[in-house]
Write an enzyme that holds these catalytic residues in place. Structure first.
Site, mmCIF file in Angstrom:
data_model
loop_
_atom_site.group_PDB
_atom_site.id
_atom_site.type_symbol
_atom_site.label_atom_id
_atom_site.label_comp_id
_atom_site.label_asym_id
_atom_site.label_seq_id
_atom_site.Cartn_x
_atom_site.Cartn_y
_atom_site.Cartn_z
ATOM 1 C CG HIS A 1 0.752 -7.681 -2.431
ATOM 2 N ND1 HIS A 1 0.693 -9.120 -2.905
ATOM 3 C CD2 HIS A 1 -0.505 -7.583 -1.989
ATOM 4 C CE1 HIS A 1 -0.486 -9.499 -2.425
ATOM 5 N NE2 HIS A 1 -0.997 -8.353 -1.763
ATOM 6 C CB SER B 1 -2.747 -10.337 0.398
ATOM 7 O OG SER B 1 -3.393 -9.817 -0.626
ATOM 8 C CG ASP C 1 2.844 -11.141 -4.144
ATOM 9 O OD1 ASP C 1 3.481 -10.483 -3.554
ATOM 10 O OD2 ASP C 1 1.562 -11.016 -4.313
#
Length: 469
Positions: free
Chosen positions: A120, A224, A150
């Site tokens: 992402h 992230s 992911d």
């Protein structure tokens, strides 16, 4: 009156002198000793208060932090999106494009410049750049991604060997163990936060499809793709998500275990895509109610509710009603433990399964199957075989179920979506995905143009048939 007062004073004085003489000359000396009482504080479960002041026993994160910050990078993702249409755009028939910049983190995993991050973080990227801890910036190439876990893999070309993080074994990580989260929250580069592992094999979907490491180390937007490391500086997770109602950290964060992330990027580097192995069972985690209904008195393990035909589990002899307790000596207490461990394996890998059957422990070697054995892509749909229990429940003899679909034409015209069942195409009875494979071999990608008749069952279990003219 004066005589009376004089008499009282003389009597009092005489009594005082008599008592003082007795105390001084006649009474024996008695020493009074007060014994000290030991106070035991009930809020300090330690052998000695001094142990609280022993700095040698406090965790030291300096070495792990120093080694990790140089391996964690700042990832910038420039995407193009359609801006608000102006009168000139409408007049000239054009669509304006504007650049948007997203940021995240990544971890260098070898000296050649391979970088692991979240899918992402780089999603829909038009241009990717990576900034190292020494403020050097490089253009990055996207090598591959896996949206299901992911995870994404990038590559930069540097003139020298780069510092990198070494992988640890996330299966050996313990609840309560100290960890560091390293990343770039809010564009603040090289930020280190500390916490402990709060839980393992955590699923956020409710479908037992994920297996995150949960930690209370502070993770915020921009973290992230960053590193979760142990006190040795070993990479045990890739920070991925937070649990928040505000968009910022409020207590818990989640990381993809390093064993899963490492397997994904190795597959991307070697095969170009992710090789997923399948055990071949359907089941779930126990609770007290379910255990009582089945007639057992334990709640830890994965109950085998169904064994998929032709799978490695069926060939190895696993049966409905078995309770899986371990995989390769890794304890399995819930389904997320099982799914997380299987994600670290590939098709044809052999997994040793320890299970409980009729209160007897059995050990069976299981060769993992390919996912393609149980589903097939056809006309922009993913189709799978019907299970025996599904057929029995809904009194359906044959067909294949739509697992996922991106076929807008079938959805718009017939409403065919997830959960529909295809039972016939061009008067050909569709009993399994093997029949779909034969149609693909015959028609190739032009199958939709050659469909004359389609039979299906909708979500209300109503049988339908459509003839195309």
């Amino acid at each position: 009156m004066k005589k009376i007062l004089s008499l009282v004073l003389v009597s009092a004085l005489g009594g005082t002198l008599t008592l003082g003489a007795y105390k001084l000359f006649l009474e024996k000396e008695n020493k009074v000793v007060v014994a000290p009482t030991e106070t035991k504080p009930n809020f300090l479960p330690t052998k000695s208060v001094n142990s609280l002041l022993n700095t040698n026993e406090t965790p030291n994160f300096t070495v792990a932090a120093e080694n990790t910050v140089h391996a964690v990078v700042h990832v910038k993702n420039m995407t193009l999106s359609s801006g608000q249409m102006t009168f000139e755009d409408l007049f000239f028939g054009r669509r304006s494009q504007r650049a948007q910049l997203g940021t995240g983190s990544g971890v260098i995993i070898n000296a050649d410049g391979y970088i692991i991050t979240n899918n992402h973080v780089i999603d829909n990227a038009h241009e990717l750049s990576v900034t190292l801890n020494n403020n050097t910036t490089y253009k990055a190439e996207l090598i591959g991604t896996d949206p299901k876990t992911d995870i994404a893999l990038l590559k930069i070309d540097a003139d020298e060997d780069l510092p990198y993080a070494t992988f640890g074994d996330s299966d050996q990580a313990k609840i309560g163990e100290w960890v560091l989260a390293v990343g770039n929250p809010f564009n603040l580069t090289s930020t280190v936060t500390a916490g402990i592992i709060s839980a393992k094999s955590r699923d956020l979907t409710g479908k037992s499809s994920q297996s995150f490491i949960q930690t209370d180390a502070a993770v915020n937007p921009g973290n992230s793709g960053g590193a979760l490391v142990n006190t040795n500086g070993e990479l045990i997770g890739i920070n991925t998500a937070i649990s928040s109602q505000t968009g910022s950290y409020i207590g818990y964060s989640f990381a993809v275990p390093s064993n899963i992330a490492r397997k994904v990027i190795e597959d991307i580097m070697e095969y170009g895509n992710v090789q997923n192995g399948v055990l071949g069972i359907k089941g779930g985690t126990f609770n007290n109610t379910a255990a009582e209904e089945i007639g057992i008195n334990y709640t830890e393990g994965v109950y085998v509710g169904e064994v998929i035909k032709n799978s490695g589990a069926e060939k190895a002899g696993i049966k409905k009603g078995d309770v899986i307790k371990k995989l390769d000596n890794i304890e399995v207490s819930k389904f997320e433990d099982l799914s997380g461990y299987i994600k670290t394996k590939r098709p044809n890998d052999v997994v040793t399964v320890e299970l409980l059957r009729n209160n007897t422990l059995k050990t069976l070697p299981v060769t993992l199957s390919k996912t393609e054995m149980f589903s097939i892509n056809f006309m922009k749909m993913e189709l799978k075989d019907l299970s025996d229990s599904f057929k029995e429940t809904y009194n359906i003899d044959y067909g294949v179920m739509v697992k996922e679909t991106q076929n807008q034409w079938l959805y718009s015209n017939l409403g065919i979506s997830e959960g529909y069942i295809i039972t016939g195409i061009n008067d050909i009875k569709i009993e399994s995905i093997e029949d779909i494979s034969k149609l693909k071999e015959k028609y190739g990608d032009d199958i939709q143009e050659n469909i004359k008749r389609l039979a299906y069952i909708n979500k209300r279990k109503e049988k339908k048939e459509v003839i195309f003219r």
